[in-house]
Design an enzyme around this catalytic site. Sequence first.
Site, PDB file in Angstrom:
ATOM      1  N   GLU A  74      30.420  60.251  37.198  1.00 59.20           N
ATOM      2  CA  GLU A  74      30.714  61.281  38.201  1.00 59.20           C
ATOM      3  C   GLU A  74      30.815  60.586  39.538  1.00 59.20           C
ATOM      4  OE1 GLU A  74      31.650  64.199  37.826  1.00 59.20           O
ATOM      5  OE2 GLU A  74      31.203  64.364  35.700  1.00 59.20           O
ATOM      6  N   CYS A 101      28.623  64.957  47.035  1.00 64.82           N
ATOM      7  CA  CYS A 101      29.947  64.735  46.458  1.00 64.82           C
ATOM      8  C   CYS A 101      30.762  66.014  46.512  1.00 64.82           C
ATOM      9  CB  CYS A 101      29.815  64.260  45.025  1.00 64.82           C
ATOM     10  SG  CYS A 101      28.846  65.378  44.008  1.00 64.82           S
TER      11      CYS A 101
HETATM   12  P1  NAD Z   1      27.351  53.653  44.992  1.00 60.33           P
HETATM   13  O1  NAD Z   1      28.553  53.709  44.107  1.00 60.33           O
HETATM   14  O2  NAD Z   1      27.333  52.680  46.093  1.00 60.33           O
HETATM   15  O3  NAD Z   1      26.046  53.324  44.099  1.00 60.33           O
HETATM   16  C1  NAD Z   1      25.725  54.102  42.963  1.00 60.33           C
HETATM   17  C2  NAD Z   1      24.787  53.290  42.077  1.00 60.33           C
HETATM   18  O4  NAD Z   1      25.492  52.203  41.479  1.00 60.33           O
HETATM   19  C3  NAD Z   1      23.609  52.659  42.817  1.00 60.33           C
HETATM   20  O5  NAD Z   1      22.451  52.749  42.012  1.00 60.33           O
HETATM   21  C4  NAD Z   1      24.058  51.221  42.980  1.00 60.33           C
HETATM   22  O6  NAD Z   1      22.998  50.314  43.185  1.00 60.33           O
HETATM   23  C5  NAD Z   1      24.743  50.994  41.646  1.00 60.33           C
HETATM   24  N1  NAD Z   1      25.671  49.848  41.574  1.00 60.33           N
HETATM   25  C6  NAD Z   1      26.313  49.218  42.599  1.00 60.33           C
HETATM   26  N2  NAD Z   1      27.117  48.252  42.108  1.00 60.33           N
HETATM   27  C7  NAD Z   1      26.993  48.257  40.756  1.00 60.33           C
HETATM   28  C8  NAD Z   1      27.579  47.526  39.688  1.00 60.33           C
HETATM   29  N3  NAD Z   1      28.454  46.525  39.919  1.00 60.33           N
HETATM   30  N4  NAD Z   1      27.224  47.820  38.424  1.00 60.33           N
HETATM   31  C9  NAD Z   1      26.354  48.822  38.152  1.00 60.33           C
HETATM   32  N5  NAD Z   1      25.757  49.564  39.120  1.00 60.33           N
HETATM   33  C10 NAD Z   1      26.074  49.293  40.413  1.00 60.33           C
HETATM   34  O7  NAD Z   1      27.104  55.161  45.520  1.00 60.33           O
HETATM   35  P2  NAD Z   1      26.024  55.696  46.570  1.00 60.33           P
HETATM   36  O8  NAD Z   1      26.368  55.194  47.937  1.00 60.33           O
HETATM   37  O9  NAD Z   1      24.636  55.463  46.060  1.00 60.33           O
HETATM   38  O10 NAD Z   1      26.290  57.287  46.512  1.00 60.33           O
HETATM   39  C11 NAD Z   1      27.323  57.926  47.216  1.00 60.33           C
HETATM   40  C12 NAD Z   1      28.520  58.173  46.317  1.00 60.33           C
HETATM   41  O11 NAD Z   1      28.118  58.910  45.172  1.00 60.33           O
HETATM   42  C13 NAD Z   1      29.613  59.014  46.963  1.00 60.33           C
HETATM   43  O12 NAD Z   1      30.867  58.462  46.673  1.00 60.33           O
HETATM   44  C14 NAD Z   1      29.471  60.362  46.297  1.00 60.33           C
HETATM   45  O13 NAD Z   1      30.642  61.144  46.278  1.00 60.33           O
HETATM   46  C15 NAD Z   1      29.016  59.991  44.942  1.00 60.33           C
HETATM   47  N6  NAD Z   1      28.312  61.084  44.271  1.00 60.33           N
HETATM   48  C16 NAD Z   1      28.956  61.745  43.253  1.00 60.33           C
HETATM   49  C17 NAD Z   1      28.330  62.810  42.608  1.00 60.33           C
HETATM   50  C18 NAD Z   1      29.024  63.541  41.479  1.00 60.33           C
HETATM   51  O14 NAD Z   1      28.329  64.138  40.673  1.00 60.33           O
HETATM   52  N7  NAD Z   1      30.351  63.520  41.404  1.00 60.33           N
HETATM   53  C19 NAD Z   1      27.046  63.206  43.009  1.00 60.33           C
HETATM   54  C20 NAD Z   1      26.427  62.519  44.048  1.00 60.33           C
HETATM   55  C21 NAD Z   1      27.062  61.454  44.659  1.00 60.33           C
END
Ligand code: NAD
Length: 460
Positions: free
Chosen positions: A229, A263
């Site tokens: 997501e 999001c």
């Molecule tokens: P992010 O993508 O920076 O990080 C998400 C997670 O992925 C973190 O735990 C991070 O440490 C991890 N991560 C980073 N690089 C990785 C890799 N190479 N492999 C595996 N894991 C890795 O997102 P964020 O800044 O924590 O959150 C904000 C984003 O989340 C926004 O884009 C928002 O729209 C989205 N979001 C979506 C939903 C939904 O349900 N659609 C809900 C909440 C937030």
Amino acid sequence: MSTSHVTSTSPQAPNDVIAEAGALDPRAVAGLAARAREAQREWRATGAAGRCAALAGAARDLRDRRQEAVELIIREVGKPRGEAMGEVDRGIAILEYYAQAAFASTGDLLPASLGWLLYTERRPHGLAGLITPWNFPIAIPLWKSAPALVCGNAVLLKPSPDALGTAQFLEGLIARHVPDGLFAVAPGEAETGEAVVAESDVVSFTGSVAVGAHVTAQATGRGVPVQAEMGGQNAAIVLPDADPERTAAMIAGAAMGYAGQKCTATRRVIVVGENDAFVDALIERTGALAPGDPYADGVAVGPVISQAARDRVLEAVRRAEAGGGRTLTGGAAVDRDGWFVQPTLVDRVDPSDPIMQEETFGPLAAVCRAESLDAAIQIANGVRFGLVTSIHGRDLDQLLRAAAAVDTGMVKVNGPTAGVDFYAPFGGEKASSFGPREQGTAALGFYTSTHTISLAPHAG
Ligand code: NAD
């Protein structure tokens, strides 16, 4: 364990350190995974009543520690008190809901073409690797781990470093109700996340599109089920017969609440026709949402998560202005400790402007006009994202036509884009999502695999 560290600080008081831990390297993650698999054997053999009792126990503990959880969320991610309370209550509801799911059917009985029985059985995958963002530090880890656990899986949770303290709180809450090692938190960043994906039998990710694409590629490369997501660039379409005041209040809240860090926040307001009464009301309602101390009652907008997040908002506004956009309200940082930025509306931006096309995860929304409903739908659909759209008005023909034509996974008619019932399927289309839906009974399907069994008599 590697030497790198992850640290979580408070966005309203950046010197306040909430949690720190060594980032787990792949060997350490493999160790946690081995322990979790061992525990999963015992967990899988635990009957439905035992699994229900474990989740219900965690729900009871979260209710007892509600105030502590609320204060922790406010402190760690700057979520205003009212929303932090709502999130903890949602977490309790999710645990209670999935506790009962222990008694749900685990398969189907089909007409047997041969012999006696033809049936399906849903079995746990084994180890669920969950990778989560910081913005819903209780609700998102729980809406993934509760269904994963109740279906009989072990869980390895890789939380965002910015929400490490809340993840450790959750670990303490759940661990005492399940076998040792069954639920474990893996602190770290990208390397740790990749190691979690490498060890898991099923992967669920929430976060940005760029990281989600990487995680889905890695998981599908290994042949394990994955869902992701990701972001949204959600539109609110305002029809000419929408009540200006009521609609403006709803959209301002959906765009700016929790500083737009959802999001499902409204990022684009598409006004059908010239509707000054609505735009004026939107400016007033947005301006009234002054950023304030997230601990204080009645505050709806706190800080954004980091200095980089604040700078991204200011940079997006500057770019839109350079492209001809007009800032209607906000547009500046707030002069106080912490990462506060004013709720901002930018008008007269072209649908192709980056502010319309790409997610800026902060209190920023673009306003644009459309000549007709058809033009509004075209603008709404003209982005790579497809999470949620809201449509506001009275004319049922127009509302139904718009609801059928927008291409997002979720549609809200006369409701805010933000806020979805925890028992309904949740997810988007296009770049916003990959794989099956989350939440509700859809999650029970995702965390299990279906086996088909037929049974015939040995003879005769
Ligand atoms: P992010 O993508 O920076 O990080 C998400 C997670 O992925 C973190 O735990 C991070 O440490 C991890 N991560 C980073 N690089 C990785 C890799 N190479 N492999 C595996 N894991 C890795 O997102 P964020 O800044 O924590 O959150 C904000 C984003 O989340 C926004 O884009 C928002 O729209 C989205 N979001 C979506 C939903 C939904 O349900 N659609 C809900 C909440 C937030």
